[in-house]
Design a protein around this motif. Structure first.
Motif, PDB file in Angstrom:
ATOM      1  N   ASN A   2       0.831  -1.196   0.000  1.00  0.00           N
ATOM      2  CA  ASN A   2       0.000   0.000   0.000  1.00  0.00           C
ATOM      3  C   ASN A   2       0.872   1.254   0.000  1.00  0.00           C
ATOM      4  O   ASN A   2       1.439   1.640   1.018  1.00  0.00           O
ATOM      5  N   ASP A   3       0.978   1.909  -1.173  1.00  0.00           N
ATOM      6  CA  ASP A   3       1.779   3.127  -1.260  1.00  0.00           C
ATOM      7  C   ASP A   3       0.909   4.369  -1.413  1.00  0.00           C
ATOM      8  O   ASP A   3       1.347   5.391  -1.917  1.00  0.00           O
ATOM      9  N   GLN A  31      -0.169   7.912   5.685  1.00  0.00           N
ATOM     10  CA  GLN A  31       0.414   7.101   4.620  1.00  0.00           C
ATOM     11  C   GLN A  31       0.177   5.614   4.838  1.00  0.00           C
ATOM     12  O   GLN A  31       0.147   5.145   5.970  1.00  0.00           O
ATOM     13  N   GLY A  34       3.492   1.179   2.614  1.00  0.00           N
ATOM     14  CA  GLY A  34       4.570   1.282   1.636  1.00  0.00           C
ATOM     15  C   GLY A  34       4.832   2.691   1.144  1.00  0.00           C
ATOM     16  O   GLY A  34       5.719   2.915   0.326  1.00  0.00           O
ATOM     17  N   ALA A  35       4.082   3.665   1.637  1.00  0.00           N
ATOM     18  CA  ALA A  35       4.251   5.050   1.186  1.00  0.00           C
ATOM     19  C   ALA A  35       5.350   5.729   1.984  1.00  0.00           C
ATOM     20  O   ALA A  35       5.502   5.504   3.174  1.00  0.00           O
ATOM     21  N   HIS A  36       6.124   6.582   1.316  1.00  0.00           N
ATOM     22  CA  HIS A  36       7.203   7.300   1.996  1.00  0.00           C
ATOM     23  C   HIS A  36       7.300   8.727   1.472  1.00  0.00           C
ATOM     24  O   HIS A  36       8.325   9.180   0.999  1.00  0.00           O
ATOM     25  N   PRO A  60       8.838   4.571   5.575  1.00  0.00           N
ATOM     26  CA  PRO A  60       7.496   4.299   5.043  1.00  0.00           C
ATOM     27  C   PRO A  60       6.440   4.171   6.141  1.00  0.00           C
ATOM     28  O   PRO A  60       6.738   3.775   7.262  1.00  0.00           O
TER      29      PRO A  60
END
Length: 75
Positions: A2-3, A31, A34-36, A60
């Motif tokens: 999940n980004d 977020q 997997g989002a950064h 992340p």
């Protein structure tokens, strides 16, 4: 992974007179694992409010909060 990310912001602006205004803006960036992403001065990758690891990379899945206050004067 999940980004995805969601950003929520709220701003207030008070006009003291015709030339002077004061403002306050708050933001929350939520977020996925997997989002950064980062909050920056222009939102283009200049991270000023982002947790970092030892290598200097964004971590992340973090929730980032920011507050901005300022004054605007029109000549």
């Amino acid at each position: 992974m999940n980004d995805k990310a969601n950003m929520y912001a709220l701003g207030l602006k008070y006009h003291y007179d015709k030339q002077l205004a004061l403002y306050l803006v708050g933001a929350v960036l939520k977020q996925g694992a997997g989002a950064h992403y980062a909050l920056g001065t222009g939102g283009h990758g200049t991270a000023i409010a982002s947790p970092r690891n030892d290598a200097g990379d964004n971590i992340p899945g973090q929730t980032i909060k920011a507050l901005s206050a300022g004054m605007q004067y029109v000549f």
